[in-house]
Design a protein around this motif. Structure first.
Motif, PDB file in Angstrom:
ATOM      1  N   TYR A 167       5.683 105.601  37.465  1.00 56.07           N
ATOM      2  CA  TYR A 167       5.836 106.075  38.834  1.00 56.07           C
ATOM      3  C   TYR A 167       5.604 107.579  38.965  1.00 56.07           C
ATOM      4  O   TYR A 167       6.075 108.371  38.137  1.00 56.07           O
ATOM      5  CB  TYR A 167       7.245 105.774  39.345  1.00 56.07           C
ATOM      6  CG  TYR A 167       7.540 104.309  39.522  1.00 56.07           C
ATOM      7  CD1 TYR A 167       8.071 103.556  38.482  1.00 56.07           C
ATOM      8  CD2 TYR A 167       7.280 103.670  40.733  1.00 56.07           C
ATOM      9  CE1 TYR A 167       8.339 102.210  38.635  1.00 56.07           C
ATOM     10  CE2 TYR A 167       7.553 102.324  40.905  1.00 56.07           C
ATOM     11  CZ  TYR A 167       8.087 101.603  39.847  1.00 56.07           C
ATOM     12  OH  TYR A 167       8.343 100.261  40.007  1.00 56.07           O
ATOM     13  N   ASP A 168       4.874 107.933  40.024  1.00 50.09           N
ATOM     14  CA  ASP A 168       4.910 109.318  40.468  1.00 50.09           C
ATOM     15  C   ASP A 168       6.286 109.538  41.093  1.00 50.09           C
ATOM     16  O   ASP A 168       6.801 108.655  41.795  1.00 50.09           O
ATOM     17  CB  ASP A 168       3.833 109.581  41.516  1.00 50.09           C
ATOM     18  CG  ASP A 168       2.433 109.387  40.969  1.00 50.09           C
ATOM     19  OD1 ASP A 168       1.550 108.993  41.761  1.00 50.09           O
ATOM     20  OD2 ASP A 168       2.216 109.628  39.768  1.00 50.09           O
TER      21      ASP A 168
ATOM     22  N   THR B 267      10.519 124.364  40.770  1.00 53.62           N
ATOM     23  CA  THR B 267       9.667 123.684  39.805  1.00 53.62           C
ATOM     24  C   THR B 267      10.157 122.251  39.639  1.00 53.62           C
ATOM     25  O   THR B 267      11.340 121.955  39.847  1.00 53.62           O
ATOM     26  CB  THR B 267       9.656 124.381  38.438  1.00 53.62           C
ATOM     27  OG1 THR B 267      11.001 124.438  37.925  1.00 53.62           O
ATOM     28  CG2 THR B 267       9.095 125.790  38.534  1.00 53.62           C
ATOM     29  N   ILE B 268       9.246 121.370  39.281  1.00 49.67           N
ATOM     30  CA  ILE B 268       9.573 119.966  39.081  1.00 49.67           C
ATOM     31  C   ILE B 268       9.148 119.585  37.668  1.00 49.67           C
ATOM     32  O   ILE B 268       8.107 120.046  37.168  1.00 49.67           O
ATOM     33  CB  ILE B 268       8.895 119.074  40.144  1.00 49.67           C
ATOM     34  CG1 ILE B 268       9.390 117.634  40.044  1.00 49.67           C
ATOM     35  CG2 ILE B 268       7.375 119.160  40.054  1.00 49.67           C
ATOM     36  CD1 ILE B 268       8.930 116.746  41.210  1.00 49.67           C
ATOM     37  N   SER B 269       9.947 118.761  37.035  1.00 55.51           N
ATOM     38  CA  SER B 269       9.634 118.309  35.683  1.00 55.51           C
ATOM     39  C   SER B 269      10.208 116.914  35.499  1.00 55.51           C
ATOM     40  O   SER B 269      11.003 116.446  36.323  1.00 55.51           O
ATOM     41  CB  SER B 269      10.196 119.270  34.634  1.00 55.51           C
ATOM     42  OG  SER B 269      11.610 119.349  34.735  1.00 55.51           O
ATOM     43  N   ARG B 270       9.797 116.258  34.436  1.00 53.96           N
ATOM     44  CA  ARG B 270      10.312 114.917  34.154  1.00 53.96           C
ATOM     45  C   ARG B 270      10.422 114.717  32.663  1.00 53.96           C
ATOM     46  O   ARG B 270       9.674 115.322  31.883  1.00 53.96           O
ATOM     47  CB  ARG B 270       9.432 113.849  34.793  1.00 53.96           C
ATOM     48  CG  ARG B 270       8.040 113.727  34.208  1.00 53.96           C
ATOM     49  CD  ARG B 270       7.175 112.771  35.051  1.00 53.96           C
ATOM     50  NE  ARG B 270       7.702 111.413  35.044  1.00 53.96           N
ATOM     51  CZ  ARG B 270       7.368 110.492  35.951  1.00 53.96           C
ATOM     52  NH1 ARG B 270       6.539 110.796  36.925  1.00 53.96           N
ATOM     53  NH2 ARG B 270       7.867 109.277  35.870  1.00 53.96           N
ATOM     54  N   ASP B 271      11.344 113.853  32.302  1.00 58.80           N
ATOM     55  CA  ASP B 271      11.527 113.442  30.908  1.00 58.80           C
ATOM     56  C   ASP B 271      11.487 111.920  30.910  1.00 58.80           C
ATOM     57  O   ASP B 271      12.480 111.266  31.249  1.00 58.80           O
ATOM     58  CB  ASP B 271      12.857 113.972  30.369  1.00 58.80           C
ATOM     59  CG  ASP B 271      13.045 113.679  28.894  1.00 58.80           C
ATOM     60  OD1 ASP B 271      12.390 112.760  28.370  1.00 58.80           O
ATOM     61  OD2 ASP B 271      13.853 114.364  28.254  1.00 58.80           O
TER      62      ASP B 271
ATOM     63  N   SER C  15       3.302 113.781  38.855  1.00 59.09           N
ATOM     64  CA  SER C  15       2.616 112.523  38.566  1.00 59.09           C
ATOM     65  C   SER C  15       3.323 111.766  37.446  1.00 59.09           C
ATOM     66  O   SER C  15       4.146 112.313  36.716  1.00 59.09           O
ATOM     67  CB  SER C  15       1.165 112.806  38.186  1.00 59.09           C
ATOM     68  OG  SER C  15       1.112 113.560  36.976  1.00 59.09           O
ATOM     69  N   TRP C  16       2.930 110.506  37.303  1.00 60.51           N
ATOM     70  CA  TRP C  16       3.582 109.635  36.320  1.00 60.51           C
ATOM     71  C   TRP C  16       3.486 110.197  34.914  1.00 60.51           C
ATOM     72  O   TRP C  16       4.415 110.042  34.110  1.00 60.51           O
ATOM     73  CB  TRP C  16       2.970 108.236  36.376  1.00 60.51           C
ATOM     74  CG  TRP C  16       1.489 108.223  36.066  1.00 60.51           C
ATOM     75  CD1 TRP C  16       0.454 108.419  36.939  1.00 60.51           C
ATOM     76  CD2 TRP C  16       0.891 108.023  34.781  1.00 60.51           C
ATOM     77  NE1 TRP C  16      -0.741 108.349  36.280  1.00 60.51           N
ATOM     78  CE2 TRP C  16      -0.508 108.104  34.954  1.00 60.51           C
ATOM     79  CE3 TRP C  16       1.400 107.767  33.512  1.00 60.51           C
ATOM     80  CZ2 TRP C  16      -1.401 107.946  33.899  1.00 60.51           C
ATOM     81  CZ3 TRP C  16       0.509 107.596  32.453  1.00 60.51           C
ATOM     82  CH2 TRP C  16      -0.868 107.701  32.661  1.00 60.51           C
ATOM     83  N   SER C  17       2.382 110.891  34.614  1.00 60.63           N
ATOM     84  CA  SER C  17       2.190 111.455  33.274  1.00 60.63           C
ATOM     85  C   SER C  17       2.780 112.853  33.139  1.00 60.63           C
ATOM     86  O   SER C  17       2.877 113.376  32.026  1.00 60.63           O
ATOM     87  CB  SER C  17       0.699 111.526  32.960  1.00 60.63           C
ATOM     88  OG  SER C  17       0.068 112.451  33.836  1.00 60.63           O
ATOM     89  N   GLY C  18       3.129 113.447  34.254  1.00 60.72           N
ATOM     90  CA  GLY C  18       3.606 114.824  34.228  1.00 60.72           C
ATOM     91  C   GLY C  18       2.506 115.859  34.254  1.00 60.72           C
ATOM     92  O   GLY C  18       2.779 117.058  34.237  1.00 60.72           O
TER      93      GLY C  18
END
Length: 125
Positions: free
Chosen positions: A32-33, A69-73, A52-55
């Motif tokens: 998922y985005d 800022t936005i980030s994901r793990d 985005s889904w991949s970061g």
């Protein structure tokens, strides 16, 4: 089905920082985005940021560029929104959302399939 739970909101003085987290259930989080939106009383829900889904891709609303800022793990099924230099006009409920479209980088509410319940951010002057 994806369930989203936001946390990290609170009361902060102008110029301060907060980091919001959004924890997702399920094993397909990486597909998922993920976006963040906000809604102030009496106003429409508006786009804040997306990853985005991949970061590999991100986008931000003009009013937060250079401050958020936005980030994901993906290993932790969590997306983050780091908010710096907060202003009173940033006061709102902040919502994370998941989009399965994987076409471009979604910035509109209708492009999202799942929503969290929101976390309140209040910035005092």
């Amino acid at each position: 089905q994806v369930q989203l739970v936001e946390s990290g909101g609170g009361l902060v003085q102008a110029g301060g920082s907060l980091k919001l987290s959004c924890a997702a259930s399920g094993r397909t989080f990486s597909r998922y985005d993920m976006g963040w939106f906000r809604q102030a009383p009496g106003k429409e829900r508006e786009f804040v940021a997306v990853i985005s889904w991949s970061g590999s891709r991100t986008d931000f609303a003009d009013f937060v560029k250079g401050r958020f800022t936005i980030s994901r793990d993906n290993a932790k099924n969590t997306v983050y929104l780091q908010m710096n230099s907060l202003k009173p006009e940033d006061t709102a409920s902040y919502y994370c959302a998941a989009s399965a479209r994987r076409i471009g980088v979604p910035t509109e509410t209708y492009e999202y399939d799942y929503w969290g319940q929101g976390t309140q951010v209040t910035v005092s002057s």
